[in-house]
Enzyme design. Structure first.
Site, PDB file in Angstrom:
ATOM      1  CB  CYS A 183     -37.449  52.021  62.251  1.00 42.66           C
ATOM      2  SG  CYS A 183     -35.795  52.443  62.835  1.00 42.66           S
ATOM      3  CB  CYS A 214     -33.141  56.654  60.368  1.00 43.52           C
ATOM      4  SG  CYS A 214     -31.534  56.542  59.559  1.00 43.52           S
ATOM      5  NE  ARG A 215     -37.799  54.045  59.006  1.00 45.53           N
ATOM      6  CZ  ARG A 215     -38.334  52.993  58.413  1.00 45.53           C
ATOM      7  NH1 ARG A 215     -39.460  53.110  57.733  1.00 45.53           N
ATOM      8  NH2 ARG A 215     -37.753  51.806  58.497  1.00 45.53           N
ATOM      9  CB  SER A 216     -37.528  53.575  65.880  1.00 42.37           C
ATOM     10  OG  SER A 216     -36.258  53.009  65.753  1.00 42.37           O
ATOM     11  CG  ASN A 236     -33.244  51.515  67.593  1.00 44.24           C
ATOM     12  OD1 ASN A 236     -32.611  51.258  68.596  1.00 44.24           O
ATOM     13  ND2 ASN A 236     -34.210  52.399  67.603  1.00 44.24           N
ATOM     14  CG  ASP A 266     -35.137  53.749  56.293  1.00 45.57           C
ATOM     15  OD1 ASP A 266     -34.457  54.658  56.817  1.00 45.57           O
ATOM     16  OD2 ASP A 266     -34.916  52.540  56.484  1.00 45.57           O
TER      17      ASP A 266
END
Length: 162
Positions: A8, A13-15, A11, A127
């Protein structure tokens, strides 16, 4: 050994959420010794930091460990180090393909996470750093990681000629 990298922007939140959820699913299936998982960001703002407090809170709520996870930036060597490079949005995919250069053009090892969920009409995982909706991202990530695991299992069976 099969390897997966989630990517993401920062690095945090999402990934890392995808990394933690996928690790959890692998552990539940007894596959953590067969598939390795990591995550990285295209930007360098958060290198060395833990996942975002919203990500940590949601993972704790669902009993998913994020122990030892720290943000890092995508490296050129990731292209050869990972079998699957799963980008959380279109911009991440573009940036990763730019970094990897012509060897990643048209290569299916780099793809968008939402390709795993074709029934959902969205190109990108939102995001939560900007939307604040960590629950929505968790639900997408949980579903997508299940689909990724099924895809890997199917592809491995095909490669083995089963």
């Amino acid at each position: 050994m099969i390897s997966v990298l989630f990517v993401c922007l920062g690095n945090i939140c999402r990934s890392p959420m995808a990394e933690a959820v996928f690790r959890h699913q692998l552990k539940e299936q007894g596959m953590e010794s067969i598939i390795t998982v990591d995550s990285a960001g295209t930007g360098d703002w958060h290198i060395g930091k833990q996942p975002h407090e919203g990500t940590r809170g949601l993972l704790e709520q669902y009993g998913v460990s994020y122990q030892g996870m720290r943000a890092r930036q995508v490296r050129l060597t990731d292209y050869s180090d990972f079998d699957y490079i799963v980008c959380m949005d279109s911009n991440n995919e573009r940036d990763v393909r730019q970094l990897f250069g012509s060897k990643s053009d048209g290569n299916t090892k780099v793809f968008k996470f939402m390709n795993l969920l074709p029934e959902i009409k969205s190109d990108d995982v939102p995001d939560p750093y900007y939307t604040g909706n960590f629950e929505e991202v968790y639900q997408l990530v949980n579903q997508g990681c299940q689909m990724l695991l099924a895809r890997i299992q199917e592809e491995q069976l095909i490669r083995e000629g089963v």
